[in-house]
Scaffold this motif. Structure first.
Motif, short mmCIF file in Angstrom:
data_model
loop_
_atom_site.label_atom_id
_atom_site.label_comp_id
_atom_site.label_asym_id
_atom_site.label_seq_id
_atom_site.Cartn_x
_atom_site.Cartn_y
_atom_site.Cartn_z
N SER A 150 0.80 -1.23 0.00
CA SER A 150 0.00 0.00 0.00
C SER A 150 0.82 1.28 0.00
O SER A 150 0.34 2.33 -0.36
N THR A 191 1.93 2.54 2.86
CA THR A 191 1.51 3.24 4.07
C THR A 191 2.73 3.80 4.79
O THR A 191 2.69 4.87 5.38
N ASP A 223 4.75 -5.04 12.53
CA ASP A 223 3.61 -4.61 13.36
C ASP A 223 3.84 -5.10 14.78
O ASP A 223 4.28 -6.22 15.00
N LYS A 242 -6.19 3.22 3.95
CA LYS A 242 -5.46 3.16 5.22
C LYS A 242 -4.90 4.52 5.56
O LYS A 242 -4.38 5.22 4.69
#
Ligand code: ATP
Length: 567
Positions: A191, A193, A427, A546
């Motif tokens: 993505s 992000t 994460d 997101k």
């Protein structure tokens, strides 16, 4: 009555069965097209027109498209860009490319010229299939993408070739090639992000790796052995994104069911109308979508008759407010899931096998060995935060098929993704004594304020519970004394925004800031409340919906530098 919990037994008992040869198109289309009911079995419903595409037609059109791509010189392993929204031809294109052994490269129609250029150049795609939503942007960057030989236009798009015109001359016959389960199938860019997107090469076998999670999270697909229970799937997730492709379109087709395609812009109103009108039973709604639906329709059953049986949600933390909304207002306990483009969902909930815990992203799905590890790759004890990591091998020592093959032309980044056999997600989470994982934030988004470690998602989730807030992002604001302080960017719910616009905005802001600070102080630790709150029209988002906290963090750093310079 105690809820059923057979997670441990499922985990121990599950063994992968991955054939040496496997092709996604054959599994998702060829298999169903060969059945006697193929002409009646609906694969896709177009929400705009109500038209349907059967599995027989999907296969026929895919054969014709494979012929065209062969004529255009597409070879096994070549990348073919698919730049189209949720429409019949998008699914046809995936099947056509995959049954040739070529590599499908999904690109979002929301990408602007720069995003397209980066990905087309990096992947050296030889053909692009696009419709009117992307054709102008493709035309703009075409000269900078020397590998791109042909642009095929679908619908009204005027390109080198028109799919419809070519189709008239193409026989719908093609002999699919055989592929190894390990062959590359999809080149999908992350993505972006947290940084520049990387192309993750996903093999055909990854779909098999995905299925335990899909079966569990949907509680239904696969349980009736492909039987005839009525089921309709829909997700607003773009089919060009891992969530839309690997968690919606492909699994639905794998189970021979119908998926609704809709390329209108998402709105809570549209979502509820579609769910009702198409009788959607199973859905994947990402948290941003659910938050917007929750604020716009706190009691949707008053207006809409829904038939939902399962909701899965992933991509960001769901949080307990959205969890409660799904359970109490949509009538379904949501199955949160967690994964990445590189190792698509490996953790989640499964209402019929183990009880969900509000706020937890769930437990490892059968077949995936997931742990919270420290910097050296050692497993952290329960309650101690660390990096969520997935082992290349399952609990029996067999390879887990979910794994990507590597980053495109970037072996260094692929190597850095692993510590031994552990693939790091980047994460942070804690694991509890029962194996549930509790998300804290991306390693890059977690920060320290006055010595305390702050995970933004807990604070954001708390803010969203306030009726005036539709979405929030928490970032560090540089502070000379405390290193950083907690800053929240807040998007107002429609009603609150109206109130603010119609009155004394400064007073409204001051009162609401105080209210929100109190609201967080009441529910979380005192050091977690946002010392500063800024209202913002919309949060910076990736095309996959997101929140890009990185953009807000940089903004804060920029402001601090400017203030320092001015002082
Ligand atoms: N249930 C969940 N709770 C919290 N975060 C989630 C959940 N599911 C997915 N995510 C987030 O989404 C990420 C995966 O998203 P994706 O593969 O699209 O790429 P990205 O990490 O957003 O992109 P990039 O690597 O380019 O920054 C996960 O690493 C995690 O941060």
């Amino acid at each position: 009555m105690a809820m059923r919990d057979d997670w441990a037994a499922l985990h121990r008992g599950f063994g992968w069965q991955v054939p040496a040869g496997f092709n996604i198109a054959q599994a998702c289309c060829g298999r169903w097209a060969a059945r006697p009911d193929a002409a009646q079995r609906v694969a896709i419903v177009d929400h705009g027109s109500g038209a349907t595409l059967s599995y027989a037609a999907l296969q026929r059109e895919a054969h014709a498209m494979s012929r065209l791509l062969s004529k255009l010189g597409v070879q096994r392993g070549d990348r073919v860009a698919i730049v189209m929204p949720q429409r019949f031809e998008t699914a046809i294109a995936y099947m056509a490319v995959l049954q040739m052994g070529a590599v499908a490269m999904p690109l979002s129609m929301l990408f602007g010229p720069d995003a397209l250029e980066y990905r087309l150049q990096d992947s050296e795609a030889v053909v692009a299939l696009c419709d009117e939503s992307s054709i102008a942007n493709i035309a703009q960057v075409r000269a900078q993408c020397p590998a791109l030989r042909t642009v095929v236009g679908v619908g009204a798009a005027s390109a080198d070739l028109s799919w419809e015109a070519q189709r008239e001359q193409l026989a719908p016959e093609f002999v699919p090639v055989e592929t190894a389960a390990d062959d590359g199938a999809v080149l999908i860019y992350t993505s972006g992000t947290t940084g520049p997107p990387k192309g993750a090469l996903i093999p055909h076998r990854a779909l098999i790796g995905n299925l335990p999670g899909f079966v569990c999270s949907q509680n239904w697909f696969g349980f009736d052995g492909g039987g005839e229970s009525r089921a309709v799937f829909w997700s607003p997730a773009d089919w060009a994104w891992t969530g839309g492709l690997m968690d919606a379109l492909l699994p639905t087709l794998y189970f021979g069911r119908a998926i609704v395609g809709c390329n209108a812009r998402f709105s809570p109103e549209l979502a509820f109308q579609l769910l009702e009108q198409r009788g959607v039973t199973h859905t994947f709604l990402f948290p941003t979508a659910l938050k917007a639906m929750m604020k716009a329709f706190p009691q949707p059953h008053e207006r809409f008759a829904l038939q939902l049986q399962a909701i899965m949600s992933a991509g960001e933390a769901v949080g307990d407010a959205v969890f409660a909304y799904c359970r109490d207002q949509l009538g379904v306990v949501p199955n949160e899931m967690f994964g990445q483009t590189e190792i698509n969902y490996v953790v989640g909930n499964c209402a019929i096998h183990w009880p969900a815990r509000a706020g937890s992203m769930g437990r490892p799905y059968p077949g995936h060995r997931v742990a919270v590890i420290d910097d050296e790759g050692r497993e952290c004890p329960a309650g101690v935060p660390g990096d969520v990591a997935v082992n290349r091998f399952d609990v029996h020592g067999d390879p887990d098929p979910i794994f990507f093959l590597g980053y495109w032309k970037n072996p260094g980044a692929t190597r850095r993704k692993y510590t031994g056999d552990w693939c790091r997600t980047g994460d942070l989470a804690t694991r509890d004594a029962d194996g549930y994982l509790w998300y804290q934030g991306r390693a890059d988004d977690v920060f320290k304020a006055a010595g305390y470690r702050i995970g933004p998602s807990e604070i954001e989730n708390c803010l969203v519970k306030h009726p005036a807030v539709v979405n929030a992002a928490v970032v560090p604001k540089p502070d000379p004394d405390r290193g950083a302080l907690v800053k929240a960017y807040v998007v107002l719910a429609p009603q609150a925004a109206q109130q603010r616009a119609g009155g004394d905005a400064a007073r409204f802001d001051a009162e609401l800031v105080a209210q929100l600070q109190l609201h967080v102080k009441d529910k979380l630790a005192p050091y977690e409340y946002p010392k500063e709150i800024e209202f913002i029209e919309a949060l910076p988002m990736t095309t996959t919906g997101k929140v890009q906290r990185r953009v807000l963090r940089l903004r804060e750093e920029e402001r601090a530098r400017a203030a320092g310079g001015a002082a």
